[in-house]
Design a protein around this motif. Sequence first.
Motif, mmCIF file in Angstrom:
data_model
loop_
_atom_site.group_PDB
_atom_site.id
_atom_site.type_symbol
_atom_site.label_atom_id
_atom_site.label_comp_id
_atom_site.label_asym_id
_atom_site.label_seq_id
_atom_site.Cartn_x
_atom_site.Cartn_y
_atom_site.Cartn_z
ATOM 1 N N GLY A 1 0.482 -1.130 0.351
ATOM 2 C CA GLY A 1 0.071 0.376 -0.124
ATOM 3 C C GLY A 1 0.943 1.729 0.596
ATOM 4 N N GLN A 2 1.756 1.087 0.495
ATOM 5 C CA GLN A 2 2.761 2.214 0.892
ATOM 6 C C GLN A 2 3.154 2.999 -0.377
ATOM 7 O OE1 GLN A 2 5.223 2.937 4.380
ATOM 8 N NE2 GLN A 2 4.910 0.913 4.880
ATOM 9 N N ALA A 3 3.679 1.591 -1.329
ATOM 10 C CA ALA A 3 4.852 1.937 -3.099
ATOM 11 C C ALA A 3 3.871 1.905 -3.335
ATOM 12 C CB ALA A 3 4.720 0.635 -2.722
ATOM 13 N N GLY A 4 2.405 1.958 -3.412
ATOM 14 C CA GLY A 4 1.656 2.320 -4.411
ATOM 15 C C GLY A 4 1.157 3.976 -4.400
ATOM 16 N N PHE A 5 1.064 4.486 -2.894
ATOM 17 C CA PHE A 5 0.544 5.942 -2.264
ATOM 18 C C PHE A 5 2.163 6.282 -3.165
ATOM 19 C CE2 PHE A 5 1.862 9.177 0.346
ATOM 20 C CZ PHE A 5 0.637 10.121 -0.057
ATOM 21 N N LEU A 6 3.525 5.620 -2.789
ATOM 22 C CA LEU A 6 4.468 6.988 -3.155
ATOM 23 C C LEU A 6 5.060 6.544 -4.784
ATOM 24 C CD1 LEU A 6 7.034 5.126 -0.134
ATOM 25 C CD2 LEU A 6 6.378 7.540 -0.333
ATOM 26 N N TYR A 7 4.009 5.686 -5.584
ATOM 27 C CA TYR A 7 4.213 5.813 -6.957
ATOM 28 C C TYR A 7 3.703 6.932 -7.690
ATOM 29 C CZ TYR A 7 3.676 4.280 -11.536
ATOM 30 O OH TYR A 7 3.644 4.338 -12.893
ATOM 31 N N GLU A 8 2.349 6.293 -6.651
ATOM 32 C CA GLU A 8 2.041 7.534 -7.857
ATOM 33 C C GLU A 8 1.887 8.555 -7.198
ATOM 34 O OE1 GLU A 8 -1.342 7.442 -9.012
ATOM 35 O OE2 GLU A 8 -1.311 5.114 -9.640
ATOM 36 N N ARG A 9 2.807 9.687 -6.187
ATOM 37 C CA ARG A 9 2.661 10.297 -5.141
ATOM 38 C C ARG A 9 4.092 10.894 -6.491
ATOM 39 N NH1 ARG A 9 5.751 11.868 0.012
ATOM 40 N NH2 ARG A 9 6.346 13.012 -0.241
#
Length: 102
Positions: free
Chosen positions: A88-96
């Motif tokens: 989940g964190q990786a998905g958020f950081l990817y988007e950001r």
Amino acid sequence: MPGSVALARLTSASGGSGSFPPAAAVQGARQDNLKEIVGIGPVVEARLHALGIVSFRQLADLDEDGIGWLGCVLDGFGDRIVSDDWVGQAGFLYERHHRGRV
């Protein structure tokens, strides 16, 4: 080496297709600072890089089998992958970082 045994078992279980680790097959992946993910420090980041996992997208795309494989290979960090929600964190950081959204 425990990771090698886990990889052999999972590769055999998947029909020997060599689909584990799923993320390592990505060529030319942009290298991200994986230490931005809570629970990943310099040592774990180096281990992930050695496995070919260098980007947020690769971690964000892990499915249940990939998470299980990674937990076995990172011997001792398997619970952290889920409890710290690396996917989940990786998905958020990817988007950001790569899509400009927060």
